[in-house]
Design a protein around this motif. Structure first.
Motif, PDB file in Angstrom:
ATOM      1  N   GLN A  40      23.870  54.904  34.228  1.00 20.13           N
ATOM      2  CA  GLN A  40      24.774  55.065  33.300  1.00 20.13           C
ATOM      3  C   GLN A  40      25.559  56.522  33.028  1.00 20.13           C
ATOM      4  O   GLN A  40      24.895  57.235  33.098  1.00 20.13           O
ATOM      5  CB  GLN A  40      24.268  54.463  32.020  1.00 20.13           C
ATOM      6  CG  GLN A  40      25.271  54.364  30.939  1.00 20.13           C
ATOM      7  CD  GLN A  40      24.600  53.750  29.643  1.00 20.13           C
ATOM      8  OE1 GLN A  40      23.489  53.539  29.460  1.00 20.13           O
ATOM      9  NE2 GLN A  40      25.557  53.186  28.646  1.00 20.13           N
ATOM     10  N   LYS A  44      30.275  55.333  29.816  1.00 19.83           N
ATOM     11  CA  LYS A  44      30.854  54.229  30.663  1.00 19.83           C
ATOM     12  C   LYS A  44      29.399  53.038  30.309  1.00 19.83           C
ATOM     13  O   LYS A  44      28.350  53.731  30.041  1.00 19.83           O
ATOM     14  CB  LYS A  44      30.611  54.406  32.266  1.00 19.83           C
ATOM     15  CG  LYS A  44      31.894  55.198  32.399  1.00 19.83           C
ATOM     16  CD  LYS A  44      32.134  55.350  33.874  1.00 19.83           C
ATOM     17  CE  LYS A  44      33.403  56.240  34.324  1.00 19.83           C
ATOM     18  NZ  LYS A  44      33.527  56.235  35.775  1.00 19.83           N
ATOM     19  N   GLU A  45      29.553  52.142  30.853  1.00 22.86           N
ATOM     20  CA  GLU A  45      28.720  51.023  30.900  1.00 22.86           C
ATOM     21  C   GLU A  45      27.585  51.226  32.084  1.00 22.86           C
ATOM     22  O   GLU A  45      27.807  51.785  32.930  1.00 22.86           O
ATOM     23  CB  GLU A  45      28.981  49.499  30.742  1.00 22.86           C
ATOM     24  CG  GLU A  45      29.943  49.189  29.712  1.00 22.86           C
ATOM     25  CD  GLU A  45      30.176  47.629  29.519  1.00 22.86           C
ATOM     26  OE1 GLU A  45      30.769  47.289  28.531  1.00 22.86           O
ATOM     27  OE2 GLU A  45      29.940  47.029  30.771  1.00 22.86           O
ATOM     28  N   GLU A  47      25.549  50.475  34.915  1.00 23.30           N
ATOM     29  CA  GLU A  47      25.827  49.552  36.292  1.00 23.30           C
ATOM     30  C   GLU A  47      24.675  49.548  37.209  1.00 23.30           C
ATOM     31  O   GLU A  47      23.813  50.500  37.374  1.00 23.30           O
ATOM     32  CB  GLU A  47      27.219  50.228  37.101  1.00 23.30           C
ATOM     33  CG  GLU A  47      26.875  51.636  37.509  1.00 23.30           C
ATOM     34  CD  GLU A  47      28.089  52.149  38.160  1.00 23.30           C
ATOM     35  OE1 GLU A  47      29.067  51.427  38.263  1.00 23.30           O
ATOM     36  OE2 GLU A  47      27.980  53.244  38.641  1.00 23.30           O
ATOM     37  N   GLU A  90      31.212  61.560  41.411  1.00 22.56           N
ATOM     38  CA  GLU A  90      31.128  60.213  40.410  1.00 22.56           C
ATOM     39  C   GLU A  90      29.801  59.487  40.582  1.00 22.56           C
ATOM     40  O   GLU A  90      29.352  58.450  39.717  1.00 22.56           O
ATOM     41  CB  GLU A  90      32.176  59.223  41.147  1.00 22.56           C
ATOM     42  CG  GLU A  90      32.125  58.820  42.390  1.00 22.56           C
ATOM     43  CD  GLU A  90      33.160  59.765  43.205  1.00 22.56           C
ATOM     44  OE1 GLU A  90      33.400  60.979  42.858  1.00 22.56           O
ATOM     45  OE2 GLU A  90      33.690  59.266  44.245  1.00 22.56           O
ATOM     46  N   ALA A  93      25.031  60.670  36.682  1.00 23.13           N
ATOM     47  CA  ALA A  93      24.703  59.767  35.674  1.00 23.13           C
ATOM     48  C   ALA A  93      23.433  59.828  35.473  1.00 23.13           C
ATOM     49  O   ALA A  93      22.656  60.410  36.112  1.00 23.13           O
ATOM     50  CB  ALA A  93      25.087  58.142  36.177  1.00 23.13           C
TER      51      ALA A  93
END
Length: 122
Positions: A40, A44-45, A47, A90, A93
């Motif tokens: 996460q 953002k959610e 994933e 990216e 998280a």
């Protein structure tokens, strides 16, 4: 009750590698124990990232990590690993480990770890 503890997160430059570990304790795992990794990012959610069956014979990956990440497990150590190579910005998280009866991105996971932060810098 099952406890899952992730480790191995940290700060890495883009293109680098990290290996996350997820150690389980608290009960005897049976052959139906599948594990998954989720992540996460801020805003953002959560994933799906990857999942693996009890035997290790079935693995699943999100398209975004396929070819770069590898999930594996050592049942003697009750531990699942996520080898992350060619990390991208990216990929930053919090990464969570989860356990459930069936592996896969849409499966139910009953137990979750507390998460480990992965930060990829440029």
């Amino acid at each position: 009750q099952v406890q899952l503890v992730e480790s191995g997160g940290g700060l890495v430059q883009a293109g680098g590698s990290l290996r996350l570990s997820c150690a389980a304790s608290g009960r005897t795992f049976f052959r139906s124990d599948a594990r998954g990794w989720f992540r996460q990012a801020p805003g953002k959610e959560r994933e799906f990232v990857a999942a693996i069956s009890w035997s290790g014979g079935s693995t699943y990956y999100a398209d975004s990590v396929k070819g770069r990440f590898t999930i594996s497990r050592d049942n003697a150590k009750n531990t699942v690993y996520l080898q992350m190579n060619r990390l991208k910005l990216e990929d930053t998280a919090v990464y969570y480990c989860a356990a459930g009866p069936v592996p896969g991105p849409g499966s139910r996971y009953d137990y979750w770890g507390q998460g480990t932060q992965v930060t990829v810098s440029s």
